[in-house]
Design a protein around this motif. Structure first.
Motif, PDB file in Angstrom:
ATOM      1  N   ALA A   1     -20.789  12.647 -63.566  1.00 42.72           N
ATOM      2  CA  ALA A   1     -21.063  11.735 -64.672  1.00 42.72           C
ATOM      3  C   ALA A   1     -21.126  10.290 -64.185  1.00 42.72           C
ATOM      4  O   ALA A   1     -22.001   9.518 -64.621  1.00 42.72           O
ATOM      5  CB  ALA A   1     -19.968  11.877 -65.739  1.00 42.72           C
ATOM      6  N   ALA A   2     -20.252   9.917 -63.295  1.00 43.00           N
ATOM      7  CA  ALA A   2     -20.258   8.554 -62.774  1.00 43.00           C
ATOM      8  C   ALA A   2     -21.541   8.274 -62.006  1.00 43.00           C
ATOM      9  O   ALA A   2     -22.135   7.190 -62.103  1.00 43.00           O
ATOM     10  CB  ALA A   2     -19.032   8.341 -61.883  1.00 43.00           C
ATOM     11  N   ALA A   3     -21.978   9.268 -61.238  1.00 37.69           N
ATOM     12  CA  ALA A   3     -23.213   9.083 -60.469  1.00 37.69           C
ATOM     13  C   ALA A   3     -24.407   8.927 -61.391  1.00 37.69           C
ATOM     14  O   ALA A   3     -25.293   8.087 -61.164  1.00 37.69           O
ATOM     15  CB  ALA A   3     -23.403  10.254 -59.516  1.00 37.69           C
ATOM     16  N   LYS A   4     -24.449   9.732 -62.463  1.00 35.58           N
ATOM     17  CA  LYS A   4     -25.605   9.695 -63.357  1.00 35.58           C
ATOM     18  C   LYS A   4     -25.587   8.482 -64.269  1.00 35.58           C
ATOM     19  O   LYS A   4     -26.616   8.132 -64.845  1.00 35.58           O
ATOM     20  CB  LYS A   4     -25.646  10.976 -64.180  1.00 35.58           C
ATOM     21  CG  LYS A   4     -25.986  12.194 -63.316  1.00 35.58           C
ATOM     22  CD  LYS A   4     -26.258  13.428 -64.156  1.00 35.58           C
ATOM     23  CE  LYS A   4     -26.690  14.600 -63.262  1.00 35.58           C
ATOM     24  NZ  LYS A   4     -27.024  15.799 -64.036  1.00 35.58           N
ATOM     25  N   THR A   5     -24.428   7.865 -64.423  1.00 41.50           N
ATOM     26  CA  THR A   5     -24.376   6.645 -65.237  1.00 41.50           C
ATOM     27  C   THR A   5     -24.404   5.399 -64.351  1.00 41.50           C
ATOM     28  O   THR A   5     -24.175   4.293 -64.839  1.00 41.50           O
ATOM     29  CB  THR A   5     -23.104   6.633 -66.101  1.00 41.50           C
ATOM     30  OG1 THR A   5     -21.965   6.801 -65.261  1.00 41.50           O
ATOM     31  CG2 THR A   5     -23.150   7.728 -67.144  1.00 41.50           C
ATOM     32  N   GLY A   6     -24.656   5.597 -63.061  1.00 38.27           N
ATOM     33  CA  GLY A   6     -24.793   4.458 -62.150  1.00 38.27           C
ATOM     34  C   GLY A   6     -23.485   3.833 -61.711  1.00 38.27           C
ATOM     35  O   GLY A   6     -23.475   2.710 -61.193  1.00 38.27           O
ATOM     36  N   GLN A   7     -22.377   4.523 -61.853  1.00 40.63           N
ATOM     37  CA  GLN A   7     -21.072   3.968 -61.457  1.00 40.63           C
ATOM     38  C   GLN A   7     -20.793   4.351 -59.998  1.00 40.63           C
ATOM     39  O   GLN A   7     -19.918   5.163 -59.687  1.00 40.63           O
ATOM     40  CB  GLN A   7     -19.966   4.513 -62.384  1.00 40.63           C
ATOM     41  CG  GLN A   7     -20.183   4.242 -63.847  1.00 40.63           C
ATOM     42  CD  GLN A   7     -20.066   2.761 -64.164  1.00 40.63           C
ATOM     43  OE1 GLN A   7     -19.392   2.026 -63.457  1.00 40.63           O
ATOM     44  NE2 GLN A   7     -20.749   2.320 -65.214  1.00 40.63           N
TER      45      GLN A   7
ATOM     46  N   LEU B   1     -13.400  11.855 -69.197  1.00 36.31           N
ATOM     47  CA  LEU B   1     -12.763  12.375 -67.985  1.00 36.31           C
ATOM     48  C   LEU B   1     -12.045  11.281 -67.202  1.00 36.31           C
ATOM     49  O   LEU B   1     -11.083  11.555 -66.475  1.00 36.31           O
ATOM     50  CB  LEU B   1     -13.810  13.056 -67.092  1.00 36.31           C
ATOM     51  CG  LEU B   1     -14.419  14.340 -67.665  1.00 36.31           C
ATOM     52  CD1 LEU B   1     -15.475  14.882 -66.716  1.00 36.31           C
ATOM     53  CD2 LEU B   1     -13.343  15.383 -67.912  1.00 36.31           C
ATOM     54  N   GLY B   2     -12.482  10.056 -67.340  1.00 44.65           N
ATOM     55  CA  GLY B   2     -11.828   8.958 -66.633  1.00 44.65           C
ATOM     56  C   GLY B   2     -10.374   8.812 -67.029  1.00 44.65           C
ATOM     57  O   GLY B   2      -9.532   8.477 -66.195  1.00 44.65           O
ATOM     58  N   SER B   3     -10.040   9.050 -68.279  1.00 45.80           N
ATOM     59  CA  SER B   3      -8.651   8.924 -68.725  1.00 45.80           C
ATOM     60  C   SER B   3      -7.809  10.113 -68.308  1.00 45.80           C
ATOM     61  O   SER B   3      -6.587  10.029 -68.243  1.00 45.80           O
ATOM     62  CB  SER B   3      -8.609   8.784 -70.255  1.00 45.80           C
ATOM     63  OG  SER B   3      -9.116   9.966 -70.859  1.00 45.80           O
TER      64      SER B   3
END
Length: 1649
Positions: A749-755, A730-732
């Protein structure tokens, strides 16, 4: 006729110029040119200027073009025309060259001097002759004419008649004619200048005609350049006519041409005739000399032998040209006949051998021209030479035999039969050698010569001869040579076209590729399969090349591709087979599918990398894909296998081998799969190795997300709970997506991957995510960093939720940070939520005070007020007031607090100037309405005050307020019938407010309001209250009138009562109006009842004057006549718009002029447009159409103007355009002027619109000086200098306007721009002297450094007097001097130099100037000048002036200055003049210097001085030698006699005198004797020359009889005009195609030949 048929030169008429429409007056030397045998060019000047071009290939189709020129020349070879025209008012010629076929100008040039003669000297070169020089001008490139040489003195005052160059362009000859000598003026004199380009030298000769030729002298391989020229001169009273042939530039060490000369015999009747042209036939080596009166002389070039003479034209010939192809020449005579002279090939040899009895010349002519007639002579001569054993001469004769009559096998056999002498060259070889030097051998000769050479083993000779193309090739010759040299034999076979032999030779040499090329060239078909097998055994690569060549043959490959491939594979030549197939299968045809599969199979099994490369190129598309896929999988080419498999199980089986597949290739492969298959394969890859294949799957998802579907990709990652994959995928896609769900999932997704940083960035920057959903997620996630949540809540208005979340989670520092740093404007929302969450007041107050100045007061008050916690803000508000805050919201809030606390609110409401009356008043309404009235009254809040008093029945307060306000709008509102409280208000106004009022203005406003509200009864009631009841206004005149008039309109029953009770009113006026009302209303009713509508409306209009009622009446009856009356009345009353509407309804167009004037006065053009459109339907009036356009312009309907003028109309567009322009409607005027193509007015209009580029374009079309100036000056004022320059260039070419432009620029200080304009003007074709001069003046004023360069470049194009004045004003002395010199004002130049020597003096220049001055006094002023400033150079100046000054005066000047010795060199130089003063001055110097030698020399050479005085001065000198000089002076005879006579001593001096006389008498006798002897020698020499000339004139007896001229139209009896029968008398000189000549036989100088 028989004689003419047997003549060696035949004449025929090729054309007559009059027959193709050429006027005889233009058949002259000045109008007709013929530069070659291809074209004749005629210049006509009447009835119009034109040039006629006659192509000699189709002479009856002349090309006539309207061209004005002084001369026209057609190129000798091509359709290129050269034109020459003199520039008016100058001596310069403008030259142009045009390509007629391409219709284009090739080049042009302006000659600085007049061209008196010009001619094409070659197809690429024009010769230009001026009065002084000769130039060459090439038509190639951009070159200018190049000066070749200067004319010699013998051609001065000559008329140039011809100019030529030799073929090498190394020798040039110029020919002119001049009047004859005084003793025989009728014999024209000819002069010639011969110039060598290499030596750069000229030779002047006497000649009338000349021509160049090339001749090959035996023994010299290089041709010699010859010149032949004819002369006719008068020498010692006798006429000598000669023809000369000489060689030019003889080659050292080589045989040269022997100079030849011969006589030209002119019959007695042609004694004054002279040659006018000479042509040399290069084909026959004959010289043709043509004379003015039509004589033709023919001579042999080599020997100068006379061949023939005849008169070929009875009319004078003025133009000739060589006829190259036939070896003759064209001649044009004055009658317009174009005669063609050619050699009669059948008779000339017999004529020379028979009549002239010149066998050798006959044979030479036959050999040179390959002519018949000498066969017998040649054969006899050959046998004679053979019998004399002169084999070399016989060989040469056979080789040159005309028509090859001796080059036969018999001749070869004859030479073969001669026995060979020891030590000598065999005659046969001599014969062949001679043939080789002459040209090419025939087949028999080639074979016999080659046989000799082969037998002698001299192969190199054969190679040389073949290379030089000396041998005729044949198959027999090839067979002979093959015995010694196969290569040479192959060349011979090829040239002889012996095809089988050539193929066999190539096969033997293994040059099989050449077989194909050759076979194709000659159409031969060999056995290709055999050839291929042969090559394959020896050279596999060569076989490939041969096979490829076969495949490219026209008509297809002669051998099947499969057969060829099998041949390679049988020998295991895999690479060769592959190379062949790859080349032939390039077209990728369906029928080659089997071969495509075959080449892939063999390489997949043996060389997989080769197969991979083939597949990568994508050159095949018809092979067996499943078969190839299996082989690729076996070979480990998994990517290729995937590309070829078409079933999903196969693909899934192969695709999991990611360890052996390049990731990028795998990604690209996914792009070829369908969506379902791709997703299946992606699942398998994730199942097999999630961690290892995740990156590939992410890459695939990124690359093909549109095809796969984003939702499907997301679902795939979610299925495997791969938030990392989801994050990267999704980032791209995020930046290009507007889908809220995608943005949310990315945040998740960013929150759950610590970003966390990425979460914060996206929540801050993205505008597409679902704010509510994101907020809820972030609150549930409870991230340690609250900034993402703050971003979402702040951006999307969730501040209360944010505040509640942060407060309940004890994140108070984030609350403070948000309010203080992020968004202080949302602090009220934060405070409100904190109040709801029961936050301690201390924290809230502290939070408020922390952002005190940034806090919005209004929403904060609103939040606290909603929660009834307004007192919370007391400290904050008082603090702001104490700081001087005038914020209305601060004071509103403070007022509300005071009202609630009842702390003297009336004082605050009346004294505080800052609060908002509406806000505070509204706040007071529910608490205390009277306070609200106070607040509203203070702010004049009319609506709010009315509403609160109505709501609370405070009508007395309302009435007082309304009366006091005296506002018409307020009165209108409260007296509105829809106001339910109107009655209560009126009662209070009548009963309380007005009676209380003492202000007349308030009463007047109230009465006016009642009248405006149409409340007559209430008004009566009001007025009765004021007027009838005792009050301050009871006797008011106006109020009484008003009461009565109101009664007339409202209640006539009260009128009499009011009249009886009231005294102070206008009785007459009120009575008249009442009467009128009673009478005419009834009259109107009567007229209406009987339908007299026009009379009825007239009553309303003329008596009642109620146009409104009339309009209403007209609407009811709807009659055109009624509307017309209404319209006229409205027009009279100035109701123009209403009148126009009425006229339209009446369909009345009769009053259009009045309507137009009225509408223009009233500025109602919208209505006028509608009216005029109606009028146009009834009448076609220019006034109407013109006014319609004007009206459109006034209302800015420009598009309607454009549409209107394109339609048929009768408008006077020019006048309309001028009117629009005068009134400043420039956009509309632009449209009109553009339509009528009035470019001048359009240009000035565009200037007004500041559209300068368009103005320039319009001015270019107008092309008038006035327009150009207006546009130019406007551009200058607007500083649009580029456009101003464009305009200026079109102005300054007019001399009269140049100065105005210059002054305009200069007055505005635009000096550089003006200079740029003038510099650009220099390059204009019409650039005149004024431009160059004005630029010079500008340089003098503003750019001094460029002045001198300008003057030097354009000195001839300047108005020098004007520039002189400018330089004088600006004190540019050096330039002023130069200008004086250029203007030949040498006196002023010299004066300027001497007066301003520091700047202007230059010694060399001054010397050049001073010798040219007219004022003699300047010479002596110059002497004084040099004496004072440059005494070291005074002798140099005096030497220059030596011939002009009075030497005695110069000596006197120097003597008085005391510097006599300073000019001693000068005096020595001029002493030869024997001036007394000079002699005496020098003698004095010599005496002073004691230079007795110089003194003695001076005395001997210069005797003009006081000799006795000098002798007496030095006779007692202390130096002995000086005394001897004195004695020497006394010794002179004249001195001695003078002294003897003075002293009376003659007798003593007489012996000395006798001796002196005897000595001088002897010297004189010797001089006389020498003189007599020299004269006798001169006479003897002249007698010898006369005897030689007499002997040469006997040539006339040797010439044959001349043949008659051919018959010509109109020549009657010409057949009897041979030389033997006598010549017809020559015609007079005036009719020969030349202007009439004066008595001496030549045209006056300046005319043309």
């Amino acid at each position: 006729m028989a004689a003419a048929a047997n003549a060696p030169v035949s004449m025929r008429e090729a054309l007559t110029l009059p027959s193709i429409g050429i006027n005889p007056q233009f058949i002259t030397f000045t109008h007709v040119t013929m530069e070659s045998d291809k074209y004749i060019c005629v210049r006509e000047t009447a009835p119009q200027n034109s040039v006629v071009i006659i192509d000699m290939n189709m002479p009856m189709q002349p090309l006539r073009r309207p061209i004005t020129a002084d001369s026209a020349l057609m190129n000798p070879n091509s359709r290129i025309l050269a034109l020459k025209a003199q520039l008016q008012g100058t001596t310069q010629d403008h030259l142009q060259i045009f390509n007629i076929e391409m219709k284009a100008k090739v080049k042009s040039y302006q000659m600085p001097e007049q061209v008196v003669f010009w001619k094409w000297i070659s197809p690429k070169l024009l010769g230009l002759v001026t009065q002084t020089s000769v130039y060459h001008w090439s038509i190639e490139g951009d070159s200018e004419p190049v000066k070749m040489f200067e004319r010699t003195a013998n051609l001065a005052n000559n008329q140039i008649i011809n100019y030529r160059c030799d073929p090498t362009e190394k020798w040039l000859v110029l020919i002119g004619i001049a009047p004859g000598s005084p003793e025989r003026p009728q014999l024209v004199k000819g002069n010639m200048q011969l110039f060598s380009v290499d030596q750069q030298r000229s030779q002047a000769l006497e000649a009338h005609a000349a021509s160049f030729a090339q001749f090959k002298v035996p023994g010299n391989e290089n041709p010699s350049v010859l010149i032949s020229f004819a002369t006719k001169t008068l020498n010692a009273g006798q006429i000598i006519s000669k023809l000369h042939v000489i060689e030019l530039g003889a080659q050292p060490g080589k045989p040269s041409f022997t100079k030849k000369q011969a006589d030209l015999f002119f019959p007695p009747d042609f004694a004054d005739d002279f040659p006018v042209a000479m042509q040399i036939s290069h084909k026959y080596s004959l010289i043709y000399v043509i004379t003015k009166l039509g004589l033709l002389f023919v001579y042999d070039l080599e020997t100068a032998t006379a061949v023939y003479r005849n008169r070929i034209s009875p009319d004078p010939i003025f133009l000739t040209s060589e006829a190259t192809s036939v070896g003759g020449f064209y001649a044009i005579n004055r009658r317009g006949q174009v005669l063609l002279a050619t050699v009669n090939e059948q008779t000339i040899v017999n004529f020379v051998s028979g009549q002239l009895n010149n066998l050798e010349l006959a044979v030479n002519l036959a050999k040179r021209g390959n002519l018949p007639g000498a066969e017998k002579l040649v054969v006899e001569r050959f046998h004679e030479l053979f019998a004399q054993t002169k084999y070399k001469e016989a060989a040469e004769l056979a080789a040159e035999s005309p028509q090859g009559i001796l080059r036969t096998p018999d001749t070869v056999a004859k030479f073969q039969s001669v026995p060979v002498q020891a030590g000598q060259t065999p005659p046969l070889l001599q014969y062949f050698g001679t043939l080789l030097t002459r040209g090419k051998l025939n087949p028999f000769e080639s074979l016999e010569l080659s046989r000799l050479v082969v037998n002698q083993n001299k192969k190199n000779l054969l190679e040389n001869w073949l290379a030089e193309d000396k041998l005729e090739c044949s198959e027999e010759l090839g067979d002979l040579v093959k015995t010694v040299d196969n290569d040479l034999a192959l060349k011979i076979y090829i040239k002889a076209r012996a095809t089988p032999k050539v193929v066999a030779a190539f096969a033997e040499r293994r040059e099989f590729d050449k077989i194909l090329i050759y076979s194709k060239q000659v159409g031969y078909t060999p056995d290709y399969l055999f050839l291929l097998q042969t090559i394959l055994r020896a050279d596999p690569q060569g076989a490939v090349n041969f096979a490829l060549m076969m495949s490219q043959m026209e008509g297809g490959c002669p051998v099947d591709y499969n057969t060829i491939t099998d041949l390679f594979l049988q020998r295991n030549l895999i690479r060769e087979a592959t190379a062949f197939l790859l080349d032939v299968l390039k077209p990728n045809l369906p029928e080659h599918g089997y071969l495509q599969t075959k080449v892939l199979e063999i390489n997949l099994v043996t060389f997989p990398n080769v197969a991979d490369a083939i597949l990568a190129n994508g050159m095949f598309s018809h092979y067996d894909r499943p078969r190839i896929a299996q082989l690729c999988e076996k070979a480990g080419l998994y990517v290729r296998a995937l590309q070829h498999y078409s079933e999903l199980p196969d693909i899934k089986r192969v695709i999991v081998n990611t360890h052996a597949i390049e990731p990028q290739s795998l990604v690209e492969f996914f792009g070829t799969l369908s969506r379902e298959w791709a997703l299946e394969c992606m699942k398998d890859l994730l199942l097999v190795n999630l961690r290892g294949n995740l990156q590939i799957i992410v890459q695939v998802a990124k690359e093909y997300c549109e095809q796969l579907g984003i939702d499907a990709c997301i679902k795939l990652f979610e299925q495997f709970r791969s938030y990392e994959g989801l994050y990267f995928f999704l980032g791209s896609y995020l930046s290009s997506s507007e889908d809220p769900e995608i943005h949310f999932k990315y945040i998740e997704a960013a929150a759950k991957t610590g970003q966390i940083k990425e979460v914060e960035r996206v929540t801050r920057e993205s505008t597409f995510y679902d704010a509510e959903k994101t907020k809820n997620f972030l609150m549930e996630a409870k991230l340690p960093d609250a900034r993402p949540l703050i971003n979402v809540c702040d951006r999307f208005g969730f501040v209360p939720d944010l505040t509640h979340y942060l407060y309940t989670n004890n994140m108070l520092r984030y609350i403070e940070g948000y309010v203080q740093k992020v968004n202080p404007g949302n602090a009220p929302l934060v405070v409100g939520q904190l109040l709801d969450d029961e936050c301690p007041e201390d924290f809230i107050k502290g939070l408020i005070l922390s952002v005190r100045s940034l806090l919005p007061v209004e929403p904060l008050v609103e939040e606290c007020e909603k929660r009834n916690r307004l007192r919370l803000l007391t400290q904050f508000l008082e603090h702001l007031v104490s700081e001087g805050s005038q914020d209305v919201h601060v004071h509103n809030a403070l007022g509300k607090i005071i009202i609630d606390s009842n702390n003297n609110p009336e004082h605050f409401l009346t004294t505080n100037p800052y609060y908002d009356s509406r806000v505070v008043g509204k706040y007071c309404e529910k608490r205390d309405p009277t306070l609200a009235v106070v607040a509203y009254r203070r702010g004049q809040c009319d609506d709010e005050l009315i509403n609160v008093t109505n709501k609370n029945s405070l009508f007395k307060l309302q009435a007082r307020y309304v009366v006091e306000r005296m506002d018409g709008d307020l009165w209108e509102k409260v007296l509105n019938p829809e106001n339910e409280y109107r009655r209560q208000l009126i009662d209070q106004v009548v009963s309380t407010a007005l009676p209380e009022s003492k202000s007349p203005e308030q009463v007047s406003a109230a009465v006016k309001a009642f009248m405006t509200a149409d409340l007559p009864h209430e008004l009566i009631e009001l007025l009765e209250k004021i007027v009838l009841q005792n009050s301050a206004f009871s006797g008011n005149f106006n109020l009484q009138n008003l009461l009565i008039l109101t009664a007339i309109k409202a209640d006539q029953s009260r009128v009499m009562d009011y009249v009886n009770r009231l005294d102070n009113f206008d009785g007459p006026a009120v009575g008249e109006m009442a009467v009128e009302a009673q009478l005419y209303e009834e009259a109107f009713a009567i007229f209406k009842k009987f339908n007299l509508n026009v009379q009825a409306v007239n009553v309303l209009l003329d008596n009642i004057h109620s146009i409104d009622r009339a309009v209403e009446f007209a609407f009811r009856v709807e009659e055109d006549a009624v509307w017309s009356q209404v319209a006229k009345a409205q027009l009279r009353e100035g109701l123009v718009s209403d009148a126009i509407e009425s006229f339209i309804r009446a369909d009345d167009a009769t009053q259009f002029l009045d309507v137009i004037h009225a509408a223009e006065d009233a500025d109602v053009y919208h209505d006028l447009v509608k009216y005029l459109l109606m009028v146009r339907q009834k009448a076609k009036e220019p006034k109407v159409d013109s006014e319609l356009i004007y009206a459109y312009a006034k209302i800015d309907r420009l598009s309607d103007i454009e549409e209107f003028i394109l339609m048929p109309n009768v408008a006077n567009l020019q006048n309309v355009g001028d009117r629009l322009y005068d009134e400043g409607l420039y956009e509309a005027a632009k449209i009109i002027y553009a339509f009528i193509s009035n470019w001048a007015k359009l240009a000035v209009t565009l200037v007004k619109l500041k559209q300068f580029q368009g103005a320039v374009d319009a001015a270019r079309k107008a092309n008038s000086a006035k327009t150009w100036k207006e546009v130019c000056f406007a551009c200058v004022d607007a500083e649009e200098f580029r456009l101003a320059q464009i305009c200026g260039l079109n102005i300054i070419i007019q001399v009269d306007d140049l100065e105005e432009v210059s002054e305009y620029y200069q007055n505005r200080g635009c000096f550089n721009e003006l200079i740029s304009l003038m510099e650009s003007g220099l390059g204009l074709e019409r650039a005149h002297m004024g431009i160059f001069t004005e630029l010079g003046v500008l340089y003098a004023r503003y750019r001094y450094e460029k002045l001198m360069e300008h003057i030097k470049l354009f000195a001839t194009r300047l108005n020098i007097p004007k520039l002189i004045r400018a330089c004088d004003e600006q004190q540019h002395w050096k330039e002023l001097t130069y200008l004086y010199i250029q203007y030949d004002e040498f006196d002023n130049a010299a004066t300027t130099i001497m007066n301003h020597s520091p700047e202007a003096w230059d010694h060399m220049q001054f010397k050049d100037v001073v010798v040219k001055v007219a004022n003699v006094e300047l010479y002596y002023k110059a002497v004084h000048f040099y004496l004072q400033e440059h005494p070291d150079l005074i002798n140099d100046v005096l030497n220059v002036l030596a011939l002009r000054v009075d030497h005695a005066r110069v000596v006197d000047i120097m003597r008085k200055a005391g510097h006599l010795r300073l000019v001693k060199p000068y005096m020595v130089a001029v002493q030869s003049n024997n001036v007394s003063a000079v002699n005496e001055a020098l003698n004095e110097i010599y005496v002073e210097e004691e230079d007795y030698d110089r003194l003695r020399e001076s005395i001997d050479l210069h005797d003009n001085f006081d000799q006795i005085g000098l002798a007496q001065k030095i006779e007692k000198h202390e130096l002995l030698e000086m005394r001897r000089v004195a004695a020497y002076i006394y010794k002179k005879a004249d001195i001695a006699l003078e002294l003897a006579w003075v002293n009376n001593m003659i007798d003593f001096a007489f012996p000395y005198l006798l001796q002196f006389i005897r000595e001088y008498t002897g010297k004189v006798d010797e001089l006389v004797k020498d003189r007599i002897e020299a004269q006798n020698q001169v006479k003897a020499k002249e007698q010898e020359e006369k005897e030689v000339i007499a002997q040469q004139n006997m040539y006339a007896q040797l010439l044959p009889l001349a043949l008659p001229a051919p018959p010509m139209p109109g020549m009657g009896g010409a057949a009897g005009m041979g030389m033997g029968g006598g010549f017809a008398p020559p015609p007079p000189m005036g009719g020969l195609g030349m202007p009439p000549m004066p008595p001496f036989g030549m045209p006056p100088m300046g005319s043309t030949y």
